[in-house]
Design an enzyme around this catalytic site. Structure first.
Site, PDB file in Angstrom:
ATOM      1  N   SER A  14       4.468  38.367  -9.110  1.00 47.31           N
ATOM      2  CA  SER A  14       5.285  37.956 -10.407  1.00 47.31           C
ATOM      3  C   SER A  14       6.820  37.988  -9.888  1.00 47.31           C
ATOM      4  O   SER A  14       7.127  38.971  -9.261  1.00 47.31           O
ATOM      5  CB  SER A  14       5.024  38.786 -11.477  1.00 47.31           C
ATOM      6  OG  SER A  14       5.937  38.334 -12.492  1.00 47.31           O
ATOM      7  N   GLU A  31      -6.698  30.225  -9.723  1.00 46.50           N
ATOM      8  CA  GLU A  31      -6.199  29.511 -10.948  1.00 46.50           C
ATOM      9  C   GLU A  31      -6.047  27.892 -10.315  1.00 46.50           C
ATOM     10  O   GLU A  31      -6.153  27.217 -11.045  1.00 46.50           O
ATOM     11  CB  GLU A  31      -4.896  30.141 -11.292  1.00 46.50           C
ATOM     12  CG  GLU A  31      -5.259  31.619 -12.001  1.00 46.50           C
ATOM     13  CD  GLU A  31      -4.087  32.313 -12.421  1.00 46.50           C
ATOM     14  OE1 GLU A  31      -3.199  31.773 -13.093  1.00 46.50           O
ATOM     15  OE2 GLU A  31      -3.991  33.549 -12.577  1.00 46.50           O
ATOM     16  N   THR A  62     -24.590  36.805 -19.726  1.00 49.09           N
ATOM     17  CA  THR A  62     -24.810  35.699 -20.633  1.00 49.09           C
ATOM     18  C   THR A  62     -23.905  35.834 -21.718  1.00 49.09           C
ATOM     19  O   THR A  62     -23.559  36.772 -22.149  1.00 49.09           O
ATOM     20  CB  THR A  62     -26.437  35.399 -20.994  1.00 49.09           C
ATOM     21  OG1 THR A  62     -26.497  36.286 -22.001  1.00 49.09           O
ATOM     22  CG2 THR A  62     -27.393  35.602 -19.825  1.00 49.09           C
ATOM     23  N   HIS A  63     -23.291  34.568 -21.928  1.00 49.54           N
ATOM     24  CA  HIS A  63     -22.272  34.485 -22.692  1.00 49.54           C
ATOM     25  C   HIS A  63     -21.199  35.147 -22.620  1.00 49.54           C
ATOM     26  O   HIS A  63     -20.392  35.756 -23.581  1.00 49.54           O
ATOM     27  CB  HIS A  63     -22.976  34.641 -24.428  1.00 49.54           C
ATOM     28  CG  HIS A  63     -23.979  34.041 -24.472  1.00 49.54           C
ATOM     29  ND1 HIS A  63     -24.299  32.489 -24.885  1.00 49.54           N
ATOM     30  CD2 HIS A  63     -25.366  34.440 -24.659  1.00 49.54           C
ATOM     31  CE1 HIS A  63     -25.475  32.213 -25.236  1.00 49.54           C
ATOM     32  NE2 HIS A  63     -26.094  33.140 -24.922  1.00 49.54           N
ATOM     33  N   LYS A  75      -8.683   3.780  -2.805  1.00 47.57           N
ATOM     34  CA  LYS A  75      -8.191   4.485  -1.819  1.00 47.57           C
ATOM     35  C   LYS A  75      -7.396   5.562  -2.642  1.00 47.57           C
ATOM     36  O   LYS A  75      -7.334   6.758  -1.962  1.00 47.57           O
ATOM     37  CB  LYS A  75      -7.434   3.707  -1.055  1.00 47.57           C
ATOM     38  CG  LYS A  75      -7.991   2.774   0.106  1.00 47.57           C
ATOM     39  CD  LYS A  75      -7.444   1.807   0.715  1.00 47.57           C
ATOM     40  CE  LYS A  75      -7.061   0.414   0.098  1.00 47.57           C
ATOM     41  NZ  LYS A  75      -8.234  -0.407  -0.463  1.00 47.57           N
ATOM     42  N   SER A 112       0.781  -1.219   0.084  1.00 54.69           N
ATOM     43  CA  SER A 112       0.095   0.093   0.129  1.00 54.69           C
ATOM     44  C   SER A 112       1.014   1.189  -0.052  1.00 54.69           C
ATOM     45  O   SER A 112       2.006   1.231   0.695  1.00 54.69           O
ATOM     46  CB  SER A 112      -0.982   0.013   1.198  1.00 54.69           C
ATOM     47  OG  SER A 112      -1.713  -1.078   1.265  1.00 54.69           O
ATOM     48  N   TYR A 152     -14.791  -9.440  -4.782  1.00 56.70           N
ATOM     49  CA  TYR A 152     -13.377  -8.763  -4.592  1.00 56.70           C
ATOM     50  C   TYR A 152     -12.195  -9.025  -5.671  1.00 56.70           C
ATOM     51  O   TYR A 152     -12.124  -9.984  -5.902  1.00 56.70           O
ATOM     52  CB  TYR A 152     -12.804  -8.957  -3.352  1.00 56.70           C
ATOM     53  CG  TYR A 152     -11.516  -8.056  -2.779  1.00 56.70           C
ATOM     54  CD1 TYR A 152     -11.889  -6.687  -2.480  1.00 56.70           C
ATOM     55  CD2 TYR A 152     -10.292  -8.439  -2.957  1.00 56.70           C
ATOM     56  CE1 TYR A 152     -10.767  -5.704  -2.443  1.00 56.70           C
ATOM     57  CE2 TYR A 152      -9.399  -7.610  -2.921  1.00 56.70           C
ATOM     58  CZ  TYR A 152      -9.609  -6.171  -2.566  1.00 56.70           C
ATOM     59  OH  TYR A 152      -8.586  -5.459  -2.249  1.00 56.70           O
ATOM     60  N   ASN A 209      -1.702  38.409  -8.616  1.00 52.25           N
ATOM     61  CA  ASN A 209      -2.389  37.400  -9.342  1.00 52.25           C
ATOM     62  C   ASN A 209      -3.327  36.772  -8.027  1.00 52.25           C
ATOM     63  O   ASN A 209      -2.830  36.408  -6.973  1.00 52.25           O
ATOM     64  CB  ASN A 209      -1.356  36.312  -9.804  1.00 52.25           C
ATOM     65  CG  ASN A 209      -0.553  37.122 -10.571  1.00 52.25           C
ATOM     66  OD1 ASN A 209      -0.753  38.126 -11.492  1.00 52.25           O
ATOM     67  ND2 ASN A 209       0.834  36.684 -10.864  1.00 52.25           N
ATOM     68  N   ASN A 247     -10.851  -8.469   2.774  1.00 55.26           N
ATOM     69  CA  ASN A 247     -11.687  -7.948   1.731  1.00 55.26           C
ATOM     70  C   ASN A 247     -12.780  -7.019   2.445  1.00 55.26           C
ATOM     71  O   ASN A 247     -13.213  -6.089   2.106  1.00 55.26           O
ATOM     72  CB  ASN A 247     -12.275  -9.296   0.906  1.00 55.26           C
ATOM     73  CG  ASN A 247     -11.529  -9.856   0.173  1.00 55.26           C
ATOM     74  OD1 ASN A 247     -10.226  -9.509   0.257  1.00 55.26           O
ATOM     75  ND2 ASN A 247     -11.846 -10.858  -0.433  1.00 55.26           N
ATOM     76  N   LYS A 255       2.594  43.058 -10.569  1.00 56.48           N
ATOM     77  CA  LYS A 255       1.328  42.001 -10.725  1.00 56.48           C
ATOM     78  C   LYS A 255       0.905  41.681  -9.307  1.00 56.48           C
ATOM     79  O   LYS A 255       1.644  41.630  -8.151  1.00 56.48           O
ATOM     80  CB  LYS A 255       2.022  40.874 -11.352  1.00 56.48           C
ATOM     81  CG  LYS A 255       2.359  40.878 -12.722  1.00 56.48           C
ATOM     82  CD  LYS A 255       1.052  41.285 -13.623  1.00 56.48           C
ATOM     83  CE  LYS A 255       0.199  40.110 -13.748  1.00 56.48           C
ATOM     84  NZ  LYS A 255       0.750  38.983 -14.441  1.00 56.48           N
TER      85      LYS A 255
END
Length: 474
Positions: free
Chosen positions: A280, A293, A158-159, A328, A26, A320, A288, A113, A286
């Site tokens: 930056s 993001e 809209t758009h 996991k 694991s 199983y 940001n 299991n 800058k």
């Protein structure tokens, strides 16, 4: 030198190849399941005492040892070794080291299991509530901002084109509604996940642990699974959890995109707090919206995890299979991603400063009040198709003259259509436009206040659900 402890191998003449063990072992992240495996083992020990497979004294001895192991792991004084194949091997090794042969009795009547299925389900039911609380912290930030801006007019899009004025609170609460549904999905998922796999053993059920309903209740479940093959072979509860996580990620990404736009120089709607922005390495000016993001990017991982789990499940024979170990990896990555993203987004929203003047100024840019003209005509009996044409001609007239709808004089109105009476100018403000949208769910301030009140009740109920869990916690 002692051989590594394994839960299998007596029928084999050769030791496992290193390549096999490297693949089989694991990932270290899986050992976060130790508290849940211990809780399951405590419940199973009680079941073995009921079955007569353990004496009362042996059961008490095992329970005390498991509790001590849990404390040692929590304190950081006990860790898995490189030779521990998984969490189950680790705990049995330590138990046998501390108790001798009595520790080996705990394995009777169960399998890796049903243990593996149970540990992850317990973990997800626990952590699902913690994630819900993180979502609620983000909701608190959105609601607080919305309460400040119930009367603040803003352009609606809209758009990504200016459409109609809305209140800024209404725009913020649109995101709150999606997050409220995400928590409701968690609650609904949890209802279906409240079935215990313990007692299913390898796939056919246990010949020793015959009262799984008692263990289920001890672990906070409603009941055991109805079918032992389904208990160990299904992972739709994991796939469903991953869907909820992916949907939450998409909603976070959409909020992140709007914050990214709002904080840009071109929009200028909000200013981010310095503590929740970055700079930056080459451009000193800058500031940001990196949280936004990064959140958009992490949403891709959540979607990918769901796709990976569904793909792993789609061709499996129904019992199983080791393929199910992917549950996991995908679940932990989803939990870890959301645990990072949600607090960061909450802090960014909570501390952002809104430029009310910029929102008001832009609220009527791009002829966002044009629909008010068409609606005004329609309320006076003009067919809407005709009112639409008249309004379009009015907009074209304004464009030709380089003016806005709120700059129109009586002569301008009459030049387009005699039915455009001077009284129409009372409708040509952003405040009038939002006030007119006073139907249920609309952007009118009075409706937004009602929405806030209803949302407060929803969030309180969700908080109560998150706090009410009576299963094991890490």
């Amino acid at each position: 030198m002692d051989q590594p402890k394994r839960l299998w191998g007596a029928r084999f003449r050769a030791s496992p190849a290193p390549e096999l063990m490297s693949l089989s072992r694991s990932d270290s992240s899986h050992f976060r399941l130790v508290p849940y495996d211990i809780a399951s083992s405590l419940a199973h020990a009680r079941e073995l005492v009921r079955a007569g497979a353990l004496s009362e004294e042996e059961g008490a001895c095992i329970a005390a040892a498991l509790t001590a192991i849990d404390e040692d792991v929590s304190a950081g004084t006990l860790r898995p070794s490189e030779t521990d194949e998984d969490v189950h091997t680790f705990l049995e090794r330590v138990l046998v080291d501390r108790l001798g042969p009595v520790g080996g009795k705990l394995r009777a009547g169960r399998s890796r299991n049903d243990q593996a299925a149970n540990d992850l389900k317990l973990y997800l039911r626990d952590v699902g509530r913690r994630l819900a609380l993180d979502v609620l912290a983000l909701q608190d930030a959105l609601v607080t901002q919305a309460q400040r801006h119930v009367e603040t007019v803003a352009p609606g899009f809209t758009h990504l084109q200016p459409a109609q004025p809305v209140t800024f609170a209404h725009q913020l609460l649109a995101h709150s509604q999606t997050f409220a549904r995400d928590v409701e999905r968690l609650r609904d998922w949890d209802r279906r996940a409240a079935r215990s796999p313990l007692g299913a053993a390898a796939l056919a059920g246990s010949a020793i642990a015959l009262r799984p309903e008692l263990s289920a209740r001890e672990l906070g479940y409603e009941a055991p699974c109805e079918n032992s093959i389904d208990a160990v072979g299904s992972r739709d509860h994991v796939a469903e959890f991953l869907f909820v996580a992916a949907m939450l990620g998409v909603h976070l990404s959409r909020l992140a995109e709007e914050i990214f736009l709002w904080s840009s120089r071109q929009f200028g709607w909000i200013e981010l707090d310095d503590a929740y922005a970055t700079g930056s390495s080459i451009m000193p000016q800058k500031k940001n919206a990196d949280i936004a993001e990064l959140t958009r990017g992490r949403a891709a991982r959540l979607i990918g995890g769901l796709a990976a789990m569904l793909t792993a499940l789609k061709g499996l024979p129904f019992a199983y299979n080791r393929d199910l170990a992917e549950d996991k990896r995908t679940a932990f990555e989803a939990v870890d991603t959301l645990s990072l993203v949600l607090p960061a987004m909450a802090g960014m929203v909570r501390t952002m400063r809104v430029n009310v003047a910029a929102l008001k100024k832009q609220s009527t840019d791009g002829f966002t009040l044009a629909t008010e003209v068409a609606d005004w005509l329609a309320r006076r009996g003009v067919p809407f198709s005709e009112a639409h044409e008249i309004t379009g001609a009015l907009v074209r007239h304004c464009e030709d003259r380089g003016i806005g709808l709120d700059d129109l004089a009586e002569a301008d109105l009459a030049a387009v259509d005699v039915r455009l009476e001077p009284a129409i100018r009372s409708c040509l403000t952003a405040e009038a436009a939002v006030a007119a949208r006073r139907g249920y769910g609309g952007t009118a301030p009075e409706r937004v206040r009602e929405q806030l009140a209803r949302l407060a009740g929803t969030l309180e109920a969700q908080r109560e659900w998150a706090a009410a869990y009576d299963g094991p916690r890490s």
